[in-house]
Design a protein around this motif. Structure first.
Motif, short mmCIF file in Angstrom:
data_model
loop_
_atom_site.label_atom_id
_atom_site.label_comp_id
_atom_site.label_asym_id
_atom_site.label_seq_id
_atom_site.Cartn_x
_atom_site.Cartn_y
_atom_site.Cartn_z
N PRO A 79 0.81 -1.23 0.00
CA PRO A 79 0.00 0.00 0.00
C PRO A 79 0.84 1.27 0.00
O PRO A 79 0.43 2.29 -0.57
CB PRO A 79 -0.81 -0.13 1.30
CG PRO A 79 -0.76 -1.58 1.65
CD PRO A 79 0.56 -2.07 1.17
N GLU A 80 2.01 1.23 0.64
CA GLU A 80 2.84 2.45 0.70
C GLU A 80 3.29 2.89 -0.69
O GLU A 80 3.26 4.07 -1.02
CB GLU A 80 4.06 2.20 1.59
CG GLU A 80 3.74 1.90 3.05
CD GLU A 80 3.39 0.46 3.29
OE1 GLU A 80 3.04 0.12 4.44
OE2 GLU A 80 3.44 -0.33 2.32
N ILE A 81 3.71 1.92 -1.52
CA ILE A 81 4.16 2.26 -2.87
C ILE A 81 3.00 2.77 -3.71
O ILE A 81 3.15 3.70 -4.51
CB ILE A 81 4.83 1.04 -3.53
CG1 ILE A 81 6.07 0.63 -2.72
CG2 ILE A 81 5.23 1.34 -4.95
CD1 ILE A 81 7.16 1.70 -2.70
N LYS A 82 1.83 2.18 -3.55
CA LYS A 82 0.66 2.64 -4.31
C LYS A 82 0.30 4.07 -3.92
O LYS A 82 -0.04 4.90 -4.79
CB LYS A 82 -0.52 1.71 -4.07
CG LYS A 82 -0.31 0.31 -4.62
CD LYS A 82 -1.50 -0.59 -4.33
CE LYS A 82 -1.29 -1.99 -4.90
NZ LYS A 82 -2.43 -2.90 -4.61
N ALA A 83 0.34 4.39 -2.62
CA ALA A 83 0.06 5.76 -2.18
C ALA A 83 1.11 6.73 -2.71
O ALA A 83 0.78 7.85 -3.12
CB ALA A 83 0.00 5.81 -0.65
N LYS A 84 2.37 6.31 -2.71
CA LYS A 84 3.43 7.15 -3.25
C LYS A 84 3.22 7.41 -4.74
O LYS A 84 3.45 8.53 -5.22
CB LYS A 84 4.79 6.46 -3.03
CG LYS A 84 5.98 7.35 -3.31
CD LYS A 84 6.11 8.45 -2.30
CE LYS A 84 7.38 9.26 -2.50
NZ LYS A 84 7.51 10.35 -1.52
#
Length: 335
Positions: A79-84
């Motif tokens: 999820p962190e990479i998608k939000a970034k």
């Protein structure tokens, strides 16, 4: 007397027979069995890992499954990479709009307002000029004082300066953004696009695919486990690259020339006389542990690793043994 001679004859015959028997047994026991080289089948093993941290979401394969190049093997949830990615995508859109604004120049209403302001200052300057001329004429006729003439001249100069400033503002509105500003806006767009592309490439690693055809050997983590970048997730064995590895003593190395062929038996497949072609010989030899050094005045023997592929595909699997007889290889080479 005759009985004693006959007994001695039988005893002598038995001794000779015993000596012959022991000699035959000794020759059999001392007979050196033919050398047999035992090699092992190996294949390329690829450890598949990702470039981003996350949690293992789904394994689409199991151990032992056959896969083709490009097949999706595992899905990682990050999820962190998608939000970034969403954040950087928004910044890219901002940079694109700023570049469009710089390229479009000043908006038409602002240009019209600058033009009207310039016209107003033109009228003011014209009025100040006319007033100054009139006052100057009256001054020449000694009707007004020098003070009044100087005041009219100052108003005329001020109106001229204001009109010039308004004209430059109008010209600036027509020109729009400077070339340097447009170039800077374009560079910001390129920088934003590069950052988005970098994160997008990381997002591709959320779906790991097979780099080659082969068979899944091992799944390392389990579903739901957290993995770091570069952590191996599964191993893929490229079965089409199956080859046999042999350690050959240097005195037998002439029997295995580069590009030459030899035959071997594969017990696991119940095959005999399988033909292999040598494609690799180790450039460096190592000490041969299977022969004593300096034995009977001989020199230290070295071993060389050779690798060979079967002439025809036959379903070899890593770990299978391959038995090669140098004597049979020598006969095959002579043939």
């Amino acid at each position: 007397m005759k009985l004693n001679q006959r007994s001695l004859s039988w005893a002598f015959a038995l001794v000779v027979l015993a000596i012959a028997l022991f000699t035959a047994i000794g020759m059999i026991l001392l007979h050196r069995p033919p050398d047999v080289l035992q090699g092992q089948v190996e294949a390329t093993e690829i450890r598949i890992s990702g470039k981003l941290p996350g949690r293992v979401d789904t394994f689409l394969v199991r151990e032992g499954d056959w896969v083709h190049r490009g097949d999706t093997l595992v899905i990682i949830n990050s999820p962190e990479i998608k939000a970034k990615f969403r954040q950087l995508d928004a910044l890219e859109q901002v940079a694109i709009e700023q570049h469009k604004k710089a390229e479009a120049g000043t908006r038409a209403p602002l240009i019209a307002a600058a033009l009207q302001g310039w016209k107003v200052t033109q009228s003011t300057r014209t009025l100040a000029q006319t007033t100054y001329r009139r006052i100057d004429a009256l001054y020449r006729d000694s009707v007004v004082s020098a003070q009044r003439r100087d005041e009219a001249a100052a108003l005329y100069q001020s109106a001229t300066a204001v009109e010039g400033a308004a004209h430059e503002q109008y010209r600036l509105a027509l020109l729009g953004a400077q070339q340097e500003d447009r170039a800077s806006a374009l560079s910001m767009v390129h920088a934003a696009q590069s950052t988005v592309d970098e994160v997008a490439s990381l997002l591709l690693d959320t779906h790991l695919t097979a780099p080659a055809d082969g068979q899944i050997a091992t799944l390392f983590p389990r579903r739901g486990e957290l993995v770091a970048p570069g952590t191996p997730l599964l191993s893929l064995v490229v079965m089409s690259d199956a080859h046999v590895v042999l350690n050959v003593r240097e005195d037998a190395l002439p029997l295995f020339p580069m590009g030459g062929s030899f035959t071997g038996d594969v017990p696991a497949l119940a095959l005999q006389g399988v033909k292999f072609v040598t494609y690799y010989i180790s450039p460096l030899g190592s000490f041969a542990t299977w022969k004593s050094t300096k034995q009977s005045g001989s020199y230290d023997m070295q071993t060389f690793e050779i690798q060979a592929r079967p002439e025809k595909p036959m379903g070899l699997r890593p770990g299978m043994s391959v038995l090669v007889s140098p004597q049979r290889t020598q006969r095959h080479t002579k043939d």
